[in-house]
Design an enzyme around this catalytic site. Structure first.
Site, PDB file in Angstrom:
ATOM      1  CG  ASP A 106      -1.926   1.033   1.306  1.00  0.00           C
ATOM      2  OD1 ASP A 106      -2.844   0.974   0.478  1.00  0.00           O
ATOM      3  OD2 ASP A 106      -1.855   1.924   2.178  1.00  0.00           O
ATOM      4  CD  GLU A 131      -2.098   2.358  -3.588  1.00  0.00           C
ATOM      5  OE1 GLU A 131      -3.193   2.852  -3.789  1.00  0.00           O
ATOM      6  OE2 GLU A 131      -1.527   2.437  -2.479  1.00  0.00           O
TER       7      GLU A 131
HETATM    8  C1  GLC Z   1      -4.184   3.064  -0.458  1.00  0.00           C
HETATM    9  C2  GLC Z   1      -5.431   2.226  -0.309  1.00  0.00           C
HETATM   10  C3  GLC Z   1      -6.563   3.097   0.096  1.00  0.00           C
HETATM   11  C4  GLC Z   1      -6.234   3.742   1.427  1.00  0.00           C
HETATM   12  C5  GLC Z   1      -4.909   4.485   1.336  1.00  0.00           C
HETATM   13  C6  GLC Z   1      -4.403   4.842   2.689  1.00  0.00           C
HETATM   14  O1  GLC Z   1      -4.273   3.970  -1.490  1.00  0.00           O
HETATM   15  O2  GLC Z   1      -5.671   1.544  -1.509  1.00  0.00           O
HETATM   16  O3  GLC Z   1      -7.768   2.389   0.204  1.00  0.00           O
HETATM   17  O4  GLC Z   1      -7.242   4.626   1.792  1.00  0.00           O
HETATM   18  O5  GLC Z   1      -3.913   3.688   0.756  1.00  0.00           O
HETATM   19  O6  GLC Z   1      -3.960   3.693   3.346  1.00  0.00           O
END
Ligand code: GLC
Length: 555
Positions: free
Chosen positions: A212, A286
């Site tokens: 993440d 991500e």
């Molecule tokens: C990422 C997750 C999202 C979350 C953010 C903060 O982007 O996919 O759902 O709100 O991180 O952790």
């Protein structure tokens, strides 16, 4: 044993299904999905034809941001079950030949995490505070935040604490909700703790991690102001669609808290851990970075395995845009040995059908876009419900739970519309729960539920089942580690608005993105089409508007 990229690496060409556990299947009637619920639906996923599931967080969490606010990354939140359920899920998935990827959330901890509570009780400058980003405020009484950064969810990125003596004190950084305190990755304790978490889940048998906010761990110039903090935080959100692209790009060109050089040494250390385990463990980042060519830095040989390619997450159903995005992606990843990935939607973005305009027209375009995506080389990620052709649900404001909605005072509705529980069958709560679902499920979803779609041969679900089966069996749709991805598709001449490419051996894709039907001359047989009206007569295919077809060619 050291695992390197081999021809057999399962993830290079895998179809990975994102389970958002809270909305997948409830097993105990509390209105929220849970791990036993996921176990009970593994056969559905096996039959769908995916290779792996990625589970969004199920760790201990006060659930202020859908579980991405973790208070103990090595425990299961009771809302989802217990550790035995997690172990059973991993085993049950493996016994069906499904791999399991779990989320890891290294940018921040919940303010309910033991460390943050300790920091609150400790003095400025203490070791306990040094695990986070605590600073004195500006102004005479420290009443102004240390800089002007905005949270990506809206409002200031800083919150002020009350010190043990009862007076307002230092500020801590939170790029997201105020309950998600950013961790200080210059601190060895933070590094050690996350390595412990990786090993904890690797020892339990998980096959990989979705990382993440992977681009956010290292921060620079943490006390400097930004020229347009409000614009920057909106530019960073996938659900914000009303910002002109050039404005967005100029803001994203240099983000002081994202994509800093320091993140790469962290992933080099993590890679050593993954490689020290047998079983071809993987990681996917991500990391929404700009320009996207910088994304390849995360998947250099000694770093992570995959990075989400978000180009299709914001793409329209437009031939020119899609062709450019495909060429750019294949060109970029061919410079490192990583395979490309393709993502059409996820829990942070509008659902595909909604993004493409909604209704029958949006659904038709979505099916066509899915077949285009699934014929590309590399990994694909399918967000739960995408296979059903679901749209975002229209929710009353009082039902909303996303912190984005609250932090922007309702100006941005947030992501709940894409997180509504899955419809499994007709009847109470569509078979999701015997209780009241945590978000209301639209009544007009009747007919979109899994059981109804199973009965309808031309349903979105049956299209995905067939396409995923062909994707794993057609020789042209495989990918080995020696393939040069930039050469893996060959564009064929076609009129404006029509995309045609060949993959060898014997596979041709035609996508008609226009409002009119088109014809294309080629010898072959139709393998699959995203809508039923494709015809073939003496070497000519007639393809209706907004349709993709897969053709098995004679030559
Ligand atoms: C990422 C997750 C999202 C979350 C953010 C903060 O982007 O996919 O759902 O709100 O991180 O952790």
């Amino acid at each position: 044993m050291t695992i390197s990229r081999t021809a057999t690496s399962w993830w290079r060409n895998a179809a990975i299904y994102q389970v958002y556990p809270r909305s997948f299947q409830d097993s105990n009637g509390d209105g929220e999905g849970d791990l036993q619920g996921v176990i009970s639906r593994l056969d559905y996923l096996k039959e769908l034809g995916v290779d792996a599931i990625w589970l969004s967080p199920f760790y201990r969490s006060p659930n202020k941001d859908g579980g991405y606010d973790v208070s103990d990354p090595r425990d299961v939140d009771p809302r989802f079950g217990n550790m035995k359920d997690a172990e059973d899920l991993i085993e049950a998935a493996h016994s069906r030949g499904l791999r399991v990827i779990v989320d890891i959330v290294p940018n921040h901890f919940s303010t309910e995490h033991r460390w943050f509570k300790e920091a609150l009780k400790s003095k400025p400058g203490s070791a306990e505070r040094a695990r986070f980003h605590f600073y004195d405020g500006r102004g005479e009484k420290g009443e102004i935040p240390p800089n002007n950064w905005n949270s990506i969810f809206g409002g200031s990125a800083w919150s002020r604490i009350i010190e043990e003596n009862g007076n307002p004190g230092q500020w801590y950084l939170h790029l997201f909700d105020s309950t998600q305190a950013d961790l200080n990755w210059n601190n060895d304790e933070v590094r050690d703790d996350f390595e412990k978490t990786l090993r904890f889940w690797l020892d339990k048998g998980v096959d990989g991690f979705r990382i993440d906010v992977a681009h956010g761990l290292a921060k620079e110039e943490i006390l400097a102001d930004h020229r347009n903090p409000e614009g920057l935080s909106r530019a960073l959100r996938l659900d914000v669609r009303d910002m002109p692209q050039d404005e967005r790009e100029s803001l994203l060109a240099d983000v002081p808290f994202f994509d800093r050089e320091g993140v790469h040494e962290i992933y080099r250390a993590w890679r050593k851990i993954f490689d020290s385990y047998s079983g071809d463990r993987m990681s996917v980042a991500e990391a929404w970075v700009h320009p996207s060519s910088r994304a390849t830095r995360y998947v250099r040989g000694d770093e992570l395995h995959q990075i989400f390619n978000f180009d299709f997450l914001i793409a329209e159903w437009n031939a020119e845009f899609l062709k450019n995005a495909i060429d750019k992606t294949l060109g970029e990843v061919s410079e490192v040995s990583a395979p490309p990935t393709w993502v059409l939607c996820n829990h942070d973005s509008p659902r595909l059908v909604s993004r493409l305009g909604g209704g029958e027209r949006g659904a038709r375009k979505a099916r066509a876009m899915a077949l285009l995506t699934q014929a590309l080389p590399g990994g694909i990620y399918i967000y739960q419900g995408e296979e059903l052709g679901l749209e975002d649900a229209d929710l009353p404001d009082e039902a909303r739970q996303d912190p984005v909605f609250f932090r922007t005072h309702g100006a941005d509705k947030g992501r709940d519309g894409a997180r509504v529980p899955l419809p499994w069958q007709e009847g109470k709560s569509f078979g999701f729960s015997t209780g009241k679902p945590w978000l209301p499920m639209p009544e007009h979803w009747i007919g979109l539920d899994v059981a109804s779609q199973e009965e309808t041969s031309e349903s979105s679900l049956n299209l995905y089942r067939t396409s995923l089966r062909i994707r794993t069996s057609h020789p042209a749709l495989q990918m080995s580690h020696t393939d040069d991805v930039s050469q893996s598709i060959e564009w064929l001449d076609s009129p404006t608005g029509i995309l045609v490419f060949r993959r060898n051996p014997n596979f041709v894709l035609i996508s008609n993105t226009t409002d009119q039907s088109c014809t294309y001359d080629i010898e072959g047989e139709l393998l699959l089409a995203s809508s039923p009206e494709v015809t073939y007569l003496r070497g000519t295919f007639t393809i209706p508007a907004h349709t993709t077809c897969w053709i098995n060619t004679i030559h």
